[in-house]
Scaffold this motif. Structure first.
Motif, PDB file in Angstrom:
ATOM      1  N   UNK A   1       1.867-100.111 -30.813  1.00 34.42           N
ATOM      2  CA  UNK A   1       2.914-100.225 -29.804  1.00 34.42           C
ATOM      3  C   UNK A   1       3.473-101.641 -29.767  1.00 34.42           C
ATOM      4  N   UNK A   2       2.561-102.589 -29.707  1.00 34.75           N
ATOM      5  CA  UNK A   2       2.968-103.975 -29.524  1.00 34.75           C
ATOM      6  C   UNK A   2       1.785-104.856 -29.874  1.00 34.75           C
ATOM      7  N   UNK A   3       2.065-106.104 -30.253  1.00 36.19           N
ATOM      8  CA  UNK A   3       0.953-107.040 -30.346  1.00 36.19           C
ATOM      9  C   UNK A   3       1.197-108.165 -29.348  1.00 36.19           C
ATOM     10  N   UNK A   4       0.142-108.493 -28.627  1.00 39.43           N
ATOM     11  CA  UNK A   4       0.221-109.415 -27.504  1.00 39.43           C
ATOM     12  C   UNK A   4      -0.337-110.768 -27.933  1.00 39.43           C
TER      13      UNK A   4
ATOM     14  N   UNK B   1     -10.831-102.715 -17.136  1.00 41.60           N
ATOM     15  CA  UNK B   1     -11.274-102.395 -15.778  1.00 41.60           C
ATOM     16  C   UNK B   1     -11.285-100.879 -15.574  1.00 41.60           C
ATOM     17  N   UNK B   2     -12.121-100.391 -14.651  1.00 43.43           N
ATOM     18  CA  UNK B   2     -12.237 -98.945 -14.441  1.00 43.43           C
ATOM     19  C   UNK B   2     -10.924 -98.260 -14.081  1.00 43.43           C
ATOM     20  N   UNK B   3     -10.021 -98.964 -13.417  1.00 43.22           N
ATOM     21  CA  UNK B   3      -8.731 -98.363 -13.075  1.00 43.22           C
ATOM     22  C   UNK B   3      -7.710 -98.488 -14.198  1.00 43.22           C
ATOM     23  N   UNK B   4      -8.097 -99.139 -15.291  1.00 46.43           N
ATOM     24  CA  UNK B   4      -7.223 -99.254 -16.452  1.00 46.43           C
ATOM     25  C   UNK B   4      -6.105-100.257 -16.326  1.00 46.43           C
ATOM     26  N   UNK B   5      -6.079-101.030 -15.247  1.00 47.30           N
ATOM     27  CA  UNK B   5      -4.934-101.905 -14.994  1.00 47.30           C
ATOM     28  C   UNK B   5      -4.982-103.218 -15.763  1.00 47.30           C
ATOM     29  N   UNK B   6      -6.189-103.640 -16.184  1.00 48.39           N
ATOM     30  CA  UNK B   6      -6.308-104.933 -16.854  1.00 48.39           C
ATOM     31  C   UNK B   6      -7.317-104.867 -17.989  1.00 48.39           C
ATOM     32  N   UNK B   7      -7.069-105.671 -19.012  1.00 46.04           N
ATOM     33  CA  UNK B   7      -8.012-105.839 -20.107  1.00 46.04           C
ATOM     34  C   UNK B   7      -8.478-107.289 -20.115  1.00 46.04           C
ATOM     35  N   UNK B   8      -9.777-107.484 -20.310  1.00 49.60           N
ATOM     36  CA  UNK B   8     -10.383-108.820 -20.343  1.00 49.60           C
ATOM     37  C   UNK B   8     -10.868-109.089 -21.768  1.00 49.60           C
TER      38      UNK B   8
ATOM     39  N   UNK C   1     -11.498-116.570 -21.231  1.00 54.68           N
ATOM     40  CA  UNK C   1     -11.303-115.128 -21.122  1.00 54.68           C
ATOM     41  C   UNK C   1      -9.848-114.894 -20.716  1.00 54.68           C
ATOM     42  N   UNK C   2      -9.110-114.161 -21.547  1.00 52.25           N
ATOM     43  CA  UNK C   2      -7.728-113.823 -21.234  1.00 52.25           C
ATOM     44  C   UNK C   2      -7.688-112.512 -20.463  1.00 52.25           C
ATOM     45  N   UNK C   3      -6.779-112.442 -19.501  1.00 53.10           N
ATOM     46  CA  UNK C   3      -6.607-111.229 -18.701  1.00 53.10           C
ATOM     47  C   UNK C   3      -5.223-110.660 -18.991  1.00 53.10           C
ATOM     48  N   UNK C   4      -5.171-109.398 -19.410  1.00 52.10           N
ATOM     49  CA  UNK C   4      -3.917-108.744 -19.752  1.00 52.10           C
ATOM     50  C   UNK C   4      -3.606-107.660 -18.728  1.00 52.10           C
ATOM     51  N   UNK C   5      -2.373-107.664 -18.240  1.00 54.38           N
ATOM     52  CA  UNK C   5      -1.868-106.570 -17.421  1.00 54.38           C
ATOM     53  C   UNK C   5      -1.482-105.445 -18.379  1.00 54.38           C
ATOM     54  N   UNK C   6      -2.152-104.284 -18.273  1.00 51.75           N
ATOM     55  CA  UNK C   6      -1.923-103.219 -19.242  1.00 51.75           C
ATOM     56  C   UNK C   6      -0.650-102.419 -18.973  1.00 51.75           C
TER      57      UNK C   6
ATOM     58  N   UNK D   1       1.650-105.327 -20.513  1.00 52.22           N
ATOM     59  CA  UNK D   1       1.081-105.868 -21.754  1.00 52.22           C
ATOM     60  C   UNK D   1       1.397-107.344 -21.923  1.00 52.22           C
ATOM     61  N   UNK D   2       1.178-108.077 -20.849  1.00 53.53           N
ATOM     62  CA  UNK D   2       1.354-109.527 -20.860  1.00 53.53           C
ATOM     63  C   UNK D   2       0.084-110.190 -20.326  1.00 53.53           C
ATOM     64  N   UNK D   3      -0.148-111.436 -20.753  1.00 52.69           N
ATOM     65  CA  UNK D   3      -1.290-112.202 -20.264  1.00 52.69           C
ATOM     66  C   UNK D   3      -0.958-112.727 -18.871  1.00 52.69           C
ATOM     67  N   UNK D   4      -1.819-112.415 -17.898  1.00 46.10           N
ATOM     68  CA  UNK D   4      -1.554-112.824 -16.520  1.00 46.10           C
ATOM     69  C   UNK D   4      -2.521-113.891 -16.023  1.00 46.10           C
ATOM     70  N   UNK D   5      -3.581-114.157 -16.793  1.00 45.52           N
ATOM     71  CA  UNK D   5      -4.538-115.176 -16.351  1.00 45.52           C
ATOM     72  C   UNK D   5      -5.397-115.589 -17.534  1.00 45.52           C
ATOM     73  N   UNK D   6      -6.021-116.766 -17.394  1.00 40.43           N
ATOM     74  CA  UNK D   6      -6.957-117.257 -18.396  1.00 40.43           C
ATOM     75  C   UNK D   6      -8.076-117.992 -17.680  1.00 40.43           C
ATOM     76  N   UNK D   7      -9.319-117.560 -17.922  1.00 39.72           N
ATOM     77  CA  UNK D   7     -10.475-118.142 -17.252  1.00 39.72           C
ATOM     78  C   UNK D   7     -11.251-119.013 -18.221  1.00 39.72           C
ATOM     79  N   UNK D   8     -11.695-120.157 -17.746  1.00 44.75           N
ATOM     80  CA  UNK D   8     -12.637-120.964 -18.518  1.00 44.75           C
ATOM     81  C   UNK D   8     -14.036-120.520 -18.115  1.00 44.75           C
TER      82      UNK D   8
END
Length: 386
Positions: A319-322, A337-344, A353-358, A361-368
């Motif tokens: 579909x796309x590469x992020x 996540x169990x609700x499918x809304x985000x990928x870590x 750790x990058x957080x993707x809004x599914x 399909x964009x990166x919404x956060x980055x954790x150290x």
């Protein structure tokens, strides 16, 4: 998500207090109605009209009716690097690390029981499994797999959480563990057709386990008899299958083939490869793989070009590469996540750790999260059980 908004004041000392009592001893986040402040910590005690919360801020006594919402997960467990030998616990509601749990030598890919009660951490160099209670984040026990199991790399559970199966990289075996007693019941030799087990999944009906391997095909185990069925060949040129995932309905299994820049799609009805999805145009070095809870998409980390590829399963097309860079370099492990809304996604080079809004399909956060290495790339997220 485990976010529970609070109803009018008349219910304040009923539903909310009861919920807090159910969560006693667990880590939660609370948002205060007047200041909109968010506090994180572990519930020490719930009294008639107040909550006693212990966290990085110290001990706080919070009037229950000053709380506008509470959050109790899901939580992500991320393995640390060679020097740390710890697991980072992340609150996915706030995307903050709130706990570090010491485990064994070289922890790899964590797995959480379907009932959400425990996390099993394979310690590759120690030939052990650390078992963590998700309520207290304390080690319950450490299971030794030696001498029959060496180099545990991944864990999967039967749907009723009664047994754990570990893929043992060094000696081509799978250990079967009784999760009630945490005793090893048996160790299954996968035979000479496969080499170096890397990942493992179990079908939703619990009847079979599928094991990806670094130098060979996919091993299949009958979990009723714990016997090995015929190995699934991925093709003459396919190797380096470093991760495996299964569709929620159990109809298909997917392997990330790092050496060949592809994903194999396997039918669990026939145990044959239906198709091989070529990643040359969208990703290099497929490494980690996960399926959304609704079964519609597969997310694949590409460790060599800092991207994530999304596959629509209805058509088996990319579909796309992020792009994850610059914050995310060397993406490896992935969990949704169990609700499918985000990928870590764990990034072994940038130690983030990058957080993707599914949805977008964009990166919404980055954790150290501290140190992650290519050997320690695992992440798992708790199911919502309350």
């Amino acid at each position: 998500m485990g976010i529970r908004p609070i109803k009018p004041e008349s219910i304040c000392f009923q539903d909310l207090r009861m919920t807090l009592q159910e969560l006693e001893g667990q880590f939660i986040s609370v948002r205060l109605s007047e200041s909109c402040e968010t506090l994180e910590g572990r519930i020490y005690r719930v009294d008639e009209g107040k909550l006693i919360l212990v966290g990085v801020f110290g001990t706080r006594i919070i009037p229950i009716c000053s709380i506008s919402s509470i959050d109790f997960g899901p939580f992500a467990y991320v393995t640390g690097d060679f020097n740390e030998n710890v697991v980072h616990v992340v609150n996915t509601a706030t995307n903050t690390v709130f706990d570090l749990i010491p485990v064994g030598d070289l922890p790899i890919m964590p797995a959480i029981t379907p009932n959400g009660s425990n996390v099993y951490i394979p310690n590759f160099n120690a030939d052990t499994i650390s078992v963590i209670n998700t309520k207290t984040n304390k080690i319950l026990t450490t299971i030794s797999l030696a001498p029959d199991g060496s180099g545990p790399n991944a864990v999967a559970f039967t749907p009723d959480s009664s047994r754990a199966y570990t893929a043992n990289f060094r000696n081509n075996t799978v250990s079967v563990i009784d999760t009630t007693t945490n005793a090893v019941l048996t160790t299954i030799s996968l035979g000479s057709d496969v080499e170096a087990p890397t990942g493992i999944v179990i079908t939703p009906d619990g009847s079979r386990a599928y094991v990806s391997t670094a130098f060979g095909g996919v091993a299949v185990i009958n979990t009723e008899t714990n016997t090995v069925l015929p190995t699934i060949s991925l093709g003459p040129d396919i190797e380096g299958s470093l991760a495996i995932a299964i569709a929620p309905d159990g109809s298909h299994v997917y392997t990330a083939n790092t050496e060949n820049n592809s994903v194999s799609v396997i039918s669990t009805t026939t145990n044959t490869v239906l198709s091989t999805i070529d990643f040359f145009t969208s990703g290099i070095g497929p490494f980690g793989i996960a399926v959304t809870p609704d079964g519609s998409r597969v997310y694949v980390t590409n460790i060599l070009n800092d991207t994530v590829t999304v596959i629509i399963l209805a058509t088996n097309i990319s579909l796309i590469f992020i792009p994850l860079a610059p914050e995310g370099n060397g993406p490896a492990g992935i969990a949704i996540t169990p609700d499918g809304s985000r990928a870590y996604i764990t990034n072994v080079e940038s130690r983030t750790v990058s957080v993707i809004n599914t949805v977008t399909n964009t990166v919404i956060d980055s954790l150290i999260v501290g140190n992650i290495s290519i050997g320690n790339n695992g992440i798992a997220i708790t199911p919502i059980t309350i």
